[in-house]
Design a protein around this motif. Sequence first.
Motif, PDB file in Angstrom:
ATOM      1  N   ILE A   1      -7.706   1.752   9.978  1.00 52.94           N
ATOM      2  CA  ILE A   1      -6.593   2.578   9.518  1.00 52.94           C
ATOM      3  C   ILE A   1      -5.828   3.116  10.713  1.00 52.94           C
ATOM      4  N   ASP A   2      -4.517   2.969  10.667  1.00 53.15           N
ATOM      5  CA  ASP A   2      -3.644   3.444  11.734  1.00 53.15           C
ATOM      6  C   ASP A   2      -3.708   4.970  11.819  1.00 53.15           C
ATOM      7  N   LYS A   3      -3.899   5.485  13.028  1.00 48.81           N
ATOM      8  CA  LYS A   3      -3.990   6.934  13.220  1.00 48.81           C
ATOM      9  C   LYS A   3      -2.660   7.637  12.955  1.00 48.81           C
ATOM     10  N   ARG A   4      -1.575   6.847  12.932  1.00 51.77           N
ATOM     11  CA  ARG A   4      -0.256   7.451  12.731  1.00 51.77           C
ATOM     12  C   ARG A   4       0.125   7.560  11.256  1.00 51.77           C
ATOM     13  N   THR A   5      -0.813   7.396  10.357  1.00 52.85           N
ATOM     14  CA  THR A   5      -0.521   7.440   8.919  1.00 52.85           C
ATOM     15  C   THR A   5       0.250   8.705   8.564  1.00 52.85           C
ATOM     16  N   ASP A   6       1.371   8.522   7.893  1.00 55.44           N
ATOM     17  CA  ASP A   6       2.264   9.619   7.520  1.00 55.44           C
ATOM     18  C   ASP A   6       1.842  10.166   6.160  1.00 55.44           C
ATOM     19  N   LEU A   7       1.324  11.383   6.143  1.00 55.98           N
ATOM     20  CA  LEU A   7       0.856  11.972   4.891  1.00 55.98           C
ATOM     21  C   LEU A   7       2.008  12.256   3.938  1.00 55.98           C
ATOM     22  N   ASP A   8       3.202  12.531   4.478  1.00 56.89           N
ATOM     23  CA  ASP A   8       4.367  12.718   3.609  1.00 56.89           C
ATOM     24  C   ASP A   8       4.698  11.401   2.893  1.00 56.89           C
ATOM     25  N   TRP A   9       4.595  10.292   3.634  1.00 59.75           N
ATOM     26  CA  TRP A   9       4.815   8.979   3.017  1.00 59.75           C
ATOM     27  C   TRP A   9       3.771   8.757   1.919  1.00 59.75           C
ATOM     28  N   PHE A  10       2.518   9.107   2.196  1.00 57.78           N
ATOM     29  CA  PHE A  10       1.435   8.923   1.227  1.00 57.78           C
ATOM     30  C   PHE A  10       1.710   9.733  -0.038  1.00 57.78           C
ATOM     31  N   ASN A  11       2.220  10.943   0.130  1.00 61.51           N
ATOM     32  CA  ASN A  11       2.531  11.791  -1.016  1.00 61.51           C
ATOM     33  C   ASN A  11       3.651  11.185  -1.862  1.00 61.51           C
ATOM     34  N   ARG A  12       4.685  10.638  -1.200  1.00 61.37           N
ATOM     35  CA  ARG A  12       5.785   9.994  -1.925  1.00 61.37           C
ATOM     36  C   ARG A  12       5.286   8.724  -2.618  1.00 61.37           C
ATOM     37  N   PHE A  13       4.374   8.032  -1.967  1.00 54.99           N
ATOM     38  CA  PHE A  13       3.788   6.831  -2.564  1.00 54.99           C
ATOM     39  C   PHE A  13       3.116   7.180  -3.885  1.00 54.99           C
ATOM     40  N   ILE A  14       2.333   8.256  -3.901  1.00 54.48           N
ATOM     41  CA  ILE A  14       1.636   8.669  -5.120  1.00 54.48           C
ATOM     42  C   ILE A  14       2.634   8.952  -6.239  1.00 54.48           C
ATOM     43  N   THR A  15       3.703   9.659  -5.895  1.00 56.07           N
ATOM     44  CA  THR A  15       4.714  10.011  -6.891  1.00 56.07           C
ATOM     45  C   THR A  15       5.358   8.773  -7.505  1.00 56.07           C
ATOM     46  N   LEU A  16       5.598   7.758  -6.668  1.00 52.53           N
ATOM     47  CA  LEU A  16       6.263   6.552  -7.134  1.00 52.53           C
ATOM     48  C   LEU A  16       5.313   5.607  -7.879  1.00 52.53           C
ATOM     49  N   ALA A  17       4.040   5.626  -7.517  1.00 54.17           N
ATOM     50  CA  ALA A  17       3.100   4.640  -8.062  1.00 54.17           C
ATOM     51  C   ALA A  17       2.307   5.126  -9.269  1.00 54.17           C
ATOM     52  N   GLU A  18       2.299   6.428  -9.533  1.00 54.04           N
ATOM     53  CA  GLU A  18       1.398   6.958 -10.557  1.00 54.04           C
ATOM     54  C   GLU A  18       1.772   6.564 -11.990  1.00 54.04           C
ATOM     55  N   ASP A  19       2.969   6.042 -12.184  1.00 52.03           N
ATOM     56  CA  ASP A  19       3.358   5.604 -13.529  1.00 52.03           C
ATOM     57  C   ASP A  19       3.090   4.121 -13.766  1.00 52.03           C
ATOM     58  N   ILE A  20       2.520   3.428 -12.776  1.00 55.59           N
ATOM     59  CA  ILE A  20       2.299   1.989 -12.878  1.00 55.59           C
ATOM     60  C   ILE A  20       0.955   1.724 -13.551  1.00 55.59           C
ATOM     61  N   SER A  21       0.998   1.132 -14.748  1.00 57.10           N
ATOM     62  CA  SER A  21      -0.236   0.852 -15.491  1.00 57.10           C
ATOM     63  C   SER A  21      -0.530  -0.641 -15.601  1.00 57.10           C
ATOM     64  N   ASN A  22       0.469  -1.491 -15.334  1.00 59.60           N
ATOM     65  CA  ASN A  22       0.247  -2.930 -15.374  1.00 59.60           C
ATOM     66  C   ASN A  22      -0.699  -3.338 -14.243  1.00 59.60           C
TER      67      ASN A  22
END
Length: 306
Positions: free
Chosen positions: A106-127
């Motif tokens: 895992i890259d040490k530069r992982t952006d937690l803000d990006w991770f938070n936005r990812f969750i918001t965008l992906a949480e409605d995906i059920s397929n």
Amino acid sequence: MKGIMANSEKKTVVIVDKESSHVDQDGSHEIITNDASKKPTESAVHKQFFNITQQFGLEAALLPVEKQMPIEDRSNKRARLASLRKQKNIEAIVEKTYSFCADKVIDKRTDLDWFNRFITLAEDISNKTMQDLWAKILAGELARAGTYSLKALKVFREMSIVEAKLLAKACSLTVKDQSRKNIRIISGSYQQPGLLNFFNKDRQQYINLSQFGLNYADLLSLADNHLIFIQESESNMMVNNESINFSYNGLPLKLTSKKANVTLQFYKFTAIGVELAHLIADKANDDFLGHLKQQLSHHFNIESNE
């Protein structure tokens, strides 16, 4: 008695709202039942629709008033179901991500803000298939921060499973340069007109993309999703014996011009399209490669390691 009477030479047919049909005594009238009061039984489609509404807390609209919960309770129930559904979806994606990145650092530069936005965008995906792709996005970003931009995530969020499959189809027909940052779908080649070739029908060669499942409407759809530029592009004019190197789904592909003033025509992927194309594993189409070689052979010598 309401009815519709149709006259004929021998008898009159009367349609009435009765529970039974019979012929009257003199045989001059045939009575046919048309009981409009009877309601059709509940179909399987209705049951399926009702089951769907239950999953979203909207079944009250299909129930008698006396069986409905108070509207405030219904609203709370719908919000609770939505929250549970989102939690289930994102946990499924995280579980899939773990298997994709199990052998990566895992890259040490992982952006937690990006991770938070990812969750918001992906949480409605059920397929399930789309969840796999979202998991690949997360795994790729964790391995190398900056691989997927938020713009790319927003575009992907709006794509349906059909559009994702169309992207995969397009990727099976693409060539990449050595940097893998430029992805193209070759659509043809031509030689600049001159006195000696102006009337030569072979001066222009076309790649029949629709023959391999990518028609113009598909190209428009890809363009609408900001994945390709719909306007065809051209390579620089090539001199005789000039070479250009590509990779076709992992296979080296070298084109060497046979003539002067020839150029390639292609549809170019956008920056977002290039990012999302990394989700698609290399899968060469041998028939397309054969067609590509045949059509380009008038202008190029083609080398590939199949």
